[in-house]
Design a protein around this motif. Structure first.
Motif, PDB file in Angstrom:
ATOM      1  N   VAL A 272       0.868  -1.175   0.000  1.00 32.24           N
ATOM      2  CA  VAL A 272       0.000   0.000   0.000  1.00 32.24           C
ATOM      3  C   VAL A 272       0.908   1.229   0.000  1.00 32.24           C
ATOM      4  O   VAL A 272       1.949   1.219   0.646  1.00 32.24           O
ATOM      5  N   HIS A 273       0.540   2.246  -0.719  1.00 30.38           N
ATOM      6  CA  HIS A 273       1.353   3.465  -0.678  1.00 30.38           C
ATOM      7  C   HIS A 273       0.479   4.680  -0.439  1.00 30.38           C
ATOM      8  O   HIS A 273      -0.689   4.712  -0.835  1.00 30.38           O
ATOM      9  N   VAL A 274       1.085   5.647   0.256  1.00 24.45           N
ATOM     10  CA  VAL A 274       0.343   6.873   0.550  1.00 24.45           C
ATOM     11  C   VAL A 274       1.283   8.066   0.402  1.00 24.45           C
ATOM     12  O   VAL A 274       2.469   7.977   0.721  1.00 24.45           O
ATOM     13  N   SER A 275       0.723   9.133  -0.119  1.00 24.05           N
ATOM     14  CA  SER A 275       1.502  10.358  -0.311  1.00 24.05           C
ATOM     15  C   SER A 275       1.396  11.219   0.940  1.00 24.05           C
ATOM     16  O   SER A 275       0.309  11.649   1.321  1.00 24.05           O
ATOM     17  N   THR A 276       2.546  11.455   1.611  1.00 26.75           N
ATOM     18  CA  THR A 276       2.505  12.200   2.869  1.00 26.75           C
ATOM     19  C   THR A 276       3.631  13.248   2.933  1.00 26.75           C
ATOM     20  O   THR A 276       4.563  13.122   3.718  1.00 26.75           O
ATOM     21  N   PRO A 277       3.526  14.293   2.096  1.00 26.75           N
ATOM     22  CA  PRO A 277       4.509  15.378   2.210  1.00 26.75           C
ATOM     23  C   PRO A 277       4.273  16.118   3.524  1.00 26.75           C
ATOM     24  O   PRO A 277       3.129  16.490   3.815  1.00 26.75           O
ATOM     25  N   SER A 278       5.322  16.316   4.302  1.00 27.03           N
ATOM     26  CA  SER A 278       5.098  16.879   5.635  1.00 27.03           C
ATOM     27  C   SER A 278       5.030  18.401   5.644  1.00 27.03           C
ATOM     28  O   SER A 278       4.820  18.992   6.683  1.00 27.03           O
ATOM     29  N   TYR A 279       5.208  19.017   4.484  1.00 23.50           N
ATOM     30  CA  TYR A 279       5.082  20.483   4.480  1.00 23.50           C
ATOM     31  C   TYR A 279       3.638  20.913   4.298  1.00 23.50           C
ATOM     32  O   TYR A 279       3.336  22.087   4.114  1.00 23.50           O
ATOM     33  N   GLU A 280       2.696  19.978   4.289  1.00 20.83           N
ATOM     34  CA  GLU A 280       1.284  20.334   4.415  1.00 20.83           C
ATOM     35  C   GLU A 280       0.654  19.321   5.356  1.00 20.83           C
ATOM     36  O   GLU A 280       1.005  18.148   5.338  1.00 20.83           O
ATOM     37  N   GLY A 281      -0.240  19.810   6.203  1.00 26.67           N
ATOM     38  CA  GLY A 281      -0.924  18.906   7.132  1.00 26.67           C
ATOM     39  C   GLY A 281      -0.060  18.509   8.313  1.00 26.67           C
ATOM     40  O   GLY A 281       1.033  19.043   8.524  1.00 26.67           O
ATOM     41  N   THR A 282      -0.578  17.571   9.078  1.00 30.49           N
ATOM     42  CA  THR A 282       0.077  17.135  10.311  1.00 30.49           C
ATOM     43  C   THR A 282       0.016  15.615  10.365  1.00 30.49           C
ATOM     44  O   THR A 282      -0.467  14.973   9.439  1.00 30.49           O
ATOM     45  N   HIS A 283       0.468  15.066  11.508  1.00 32.69           N
ATOM     46  CA  HIS A 283       0.372  13.620  11.701  1.00 32.69           C
ATOM     47  C   HIS A 283      -1.080  13.122  11.581  1.00 32.69           C
ATOM     48  O   HIS A 283      -1.320  11.998  11.173  1.00 32.69           O
ATOM     49  N   MET A 284      -2.031  13.985  11.923  1.00 35.05           N
ATOM     50  CA  MET A 284      -3.438  13.550  11.858  1.00 35.05           C
ATOM     51  C   MET A 284      -3.873  13.322  10.411  1.00 35.05           C
ATOM     52  O   MET A 284      -4.503  12.321  10.088  1.00 35.05           O
ATOM     53  N   GLU A 285      -3.498  14.259   9.520  1.00 35.57           N
ATOM     54  CA  GLU A 285      -3.827  14.070   8.098  1.00 35.57           C
ATOM     55  C   GLU A 285      -3.093  12.857   7.542  1.00 35.57           C
ATOM     56  O   GLU A 285      -3.611  12.146   6.683  1.00 35.57           O
ATOM     57  N   GLY A 286      -1.872  12.615   8.029  1.00 31.19           N
ATOM     58  CA  GLY A 286      -1.103  11.453   7.582  1.00 31.19           C
ATOM     59  C   GLY A 286      -1.795  10.152   7.989  1.00 31.19           C
ATOM     60  O   GLY A 286      -1.858   9.195   7.210  1.00 31.19           O
ATOM     61  N   PHE A 287      -2.329  10.127   9.205  1.00 25.93           N
ATOM     62  CA  PHE A 287      -3.050   8.952   9.696  1.00 25.93           C
ATOM     63  C   PHE A 287      -4.268   8.703   8.800  1.00 25.93           C
ATOM     64  O   PHE A 287      -4.490   7.585   8.315  1.00 25.93           O
ATOM     65  N   HIS A 288      -5.052   9.760   8.570  1.00 23.69           N
ATOM     66  CA  HIS A 288      -6.266   9.607   7.761  1.00 23.69           C
ATOM     67  C   HIS A 288      -5.939   9.201   6.330  1.00 23.69           C
ATOM     68  O   HIS A 288      -6.620   8.354   5.750  1.00 23.69           O
ATOM     69  N   ALA A 289      -4.883   9.790   5.759  1.00 23.71           N
ATOM     70  CA  ALA A 289      -4.506   9.466   4.378  1.00 23.71           C
ATOM     71  C   ALA A 289      -4.107   7.995   4.272  1.00 23.71           C
ATOM     72  O   ALA A 289      -4.430   7.326   3.287  1.00 23.71           O
ATOM     73  N   ALA A 290      -3.421   7.481   5.295  1.00 22.44           N
ATOM     74  CA  ALA A 290      -2.994   6.081   5.258  1.00 22.44           C
ATOM     75  C   ALA A 290      -4.205   5.149   5.354  1.00 22.44           C
ATOM     76  O   ALA A 290      -4.290   4.153   4.625  1.00 22.44           O
ATOM     77  N   VAL A 291      -5.132   5.464   6.229  1.00 24.24           N
ATOM     78  CA  VAL A 291      -6.338   4.635   6.361  1.00 24.24           C
ATOM     79  C   VAL A 291      -7.104   4.652   5.039  1.00 24.24           C
ATOM     80  O   VAL A 291      -7.541   3.617   4.526  1.00 24.24           O
ATOM     81  N   ARG A 292      -7.214   5.838   4.440  1.00 29.65           N
ATOM     82  CA  ARG A 292      -7.911   5.977   3.156  1.00 29.65           C
ATOM     83  C   ARG A 292      -7.217   5.155   2.059  1.00 29.65           C
ATOM     84  O   ARG A 292      -7.862   4.479   1.263  1.00 29.65           O
ATOM     85  N   ALA A 293      -5.874   5.211   2.067  1.00 28.30           N
ATOM     86  CA  ALA A 293      -5.102   4.476   1.052  1.00 28.30           C
ATOM     87  C   ALA A 293      -5.315   2.969   1.200  1.00 28.30           C
ATOM     88  O   ALA A 293      -5.455   2.253   0.208  1.00 28.30           O
ATOM     89  N   VAL A 294      -5.359   2.484   2.435  1.00 27.78           N
ATOM     90  CA  VAL A 294      -5.583   1.051   2.667  1.00 27.78           C
ATOM     91  C   VAL A 294      -6.940   0.638   2.113  1.00 27.78           C
ATOM     92  O   VAL A 294      -7.067  -0.371   1.421  1.00 27.78           O
ATOM     93  N   VAL A 295      -7.952   1.439   2.395  1.00 26.71           N
ATOM     94  CA  VAL A 295      -9.298   1.108   1.911  1.00 26.71           C
ATOM     95  C   VAL A 295      -9.338   1.193   0.381  1.00 26.71           C
ATOM     96  O   VAL A 295      -9.830   0.278  -0.293  1.00 26.71           O
ATOM     97  N   ASP A 296      -8.780   2.255  -0.173  1.00 27.89           N
ATOM     98  CA  ASP A 296      -8.784   2.441  -1.639  1.00 27.89           C
ATOM     99  C   ASP A 296      -8.067   1.298  -2.347  1.00 27.89           C
ATOM    100  O   ASP A 296      -8.503   0.831  -3.382  1.00 27.89           O
ATOM    101  N   GLN A 297      -6.922   0.876  -1.772  1.00 32.22           N
ATOM    102  CA  GLN A 297      -6.066  -0.058  -2.507  1.00 32.22           C
ATOM    103  C   GLN A 297      -6.277  -1.523  -2.156  1.00 32.22           C
ATOM    104  O   GLN A 297      -5.916  -2.408  -2.918  1.00 32.22           O
ATOM    105  N   LEU A 298      -6.883  -1.818  -0.984  1.00 30.23           N
ATOM    106  CA  LEU A 298      -7.016  -3.234  -0.577  1.00 30.23           C
ATOM    107  C   LEU A 298      -8.452  -3.733  -0.458  1.00 30.23           C
ATOM    108  O   LEU A 298      -8.686  -4.934  -0.528  1.00 30.23           O
ATOM    109  N   ALA A 299      -9.389  -2.826  -0.265  1.00 32.18           N
ATOM    110  CA  ALA A 299     -10.766  -3.284  -0.012  1.00 32.18           C
ATOM    111  C   ALA A 299     -11.340  -3.940  -1.277  1.00 32.18           C
ATOM    112  O   ALA A 299     -11.058  -3.514  -2.393  1.00 32.18           O
ATOM    113  N   GLU A 300     -12.084  -5.015  -1.051  1.00 31.15           N
ATOM    114  CA  GLU A 300     -12.753  -5.696  -2.172  1.00 31.15           C
ATOM    115  C   GLU A 300     -14.261  -5.531  -2.020  1.00 31.15           C
ATOM    116  O   GLU A 300     -14.750  -5.310  -0.915  1.00 31.15           O
ATOM    117  N   LYS A 301     -14.950  -5.672  -3.122  1.00 31.85           N
ATOM    118  CA  LYS A 301     -16.414  -5.542  -3.036  1.00 31.85           C
ATOM    119  C   LYS A 301     -16.994  -6.737  -2.314  1.00 31.85           C
ATOM    120  O   LYS A 301     -16.502  -7.840  -2.466  1.00 31.85           O
TER     121      LYS A 301
END
Ligand code: SF4
Length: 159
Positions: free
Chosen positions: A130-159
């Motif tokens: 799974v990969h997630v884009s997390t440039p640290s010059y925008e957002g915080t650790h909280m946005e990074g957490f949410h982006a990672a959870v979103r990436a997992v769902v986007d890239q691994l979830a099946e119907k």
């Protein structure tokens, strides 16, 4: 002034780097090793921070980029690092988060992972990547957490 004495006010003291949040989210998935695509220092800082917060050992892998990779791209080191993590940790999932460096040089992690699957997918049993884009010059650790959870769902979830 408070009671006649000067005092220090701190605002938003806890804004931490974005991939740190992603690493915490990835660490919450069974069999998952968080992997930072960037320089060694980022992973060391995050490991140190997360270990002192949770008071238990936490592994965070890194593609350990140096000056050369900042010029020519970090793809080869990312692939080498993924093979190491597969071999040493037997990871079932590897969560790759970018850092300030790799976002700035513009590494296309999705493409590098597609190449990796094509190069090694026949001979090795690959973990979920799974990969997630997390440039640290925008957002915080909280946005990074949410982006990672979103990436997992986007890239691994099946119907
Ligand atoms: S360079 Fe960026 S990604 Fe690395 S530790 Fe610092 S803020 Fe985080």
């Amino acid at each position: 002034m408070k009671d006649g004495k000067p005092y220090v006010s701190t605002t938003n003291a806890c804004k931490l780097c974005k991939p740190l949040g992603a690493a915490v989210a990835f660490r919450g998935i069974e069999g998952c090793v968080p992997f930072l695509h960037g320089s060694q220092g980022c992973a060391t800082y995050m490991r140190r921070y997360v270990i002192s917060h949770f008071r238990e050992p936490v592994d965070i892998a890194s593609s350990a980029l140096g000056e050369k990779h900042a010029v020519y791209g970090g793809g080869p080191n990312l692939k080498k690092g993924l093979l190491n993590v597969m071999q040493k940790y037997g990871a079932q999932v590897i969560g790759v988060a970018t850092t300030c460096l790799t976002e700035t040089i513009g590494d296309d992690v999705g493409q590098i992972l597609r190449e990796f699957r094509a190069e090694f997918g026949q001979e090795l049993k690959l973990p979920e990547l799974v990969h997630v884009s997390t440039p640290s010059y925008e957002g915080t650790h909280m946005e990074g957490f949410h982006a990672a959870v979103r990436a997992v769902v986007d890239q691994l979830a099946e119907k």
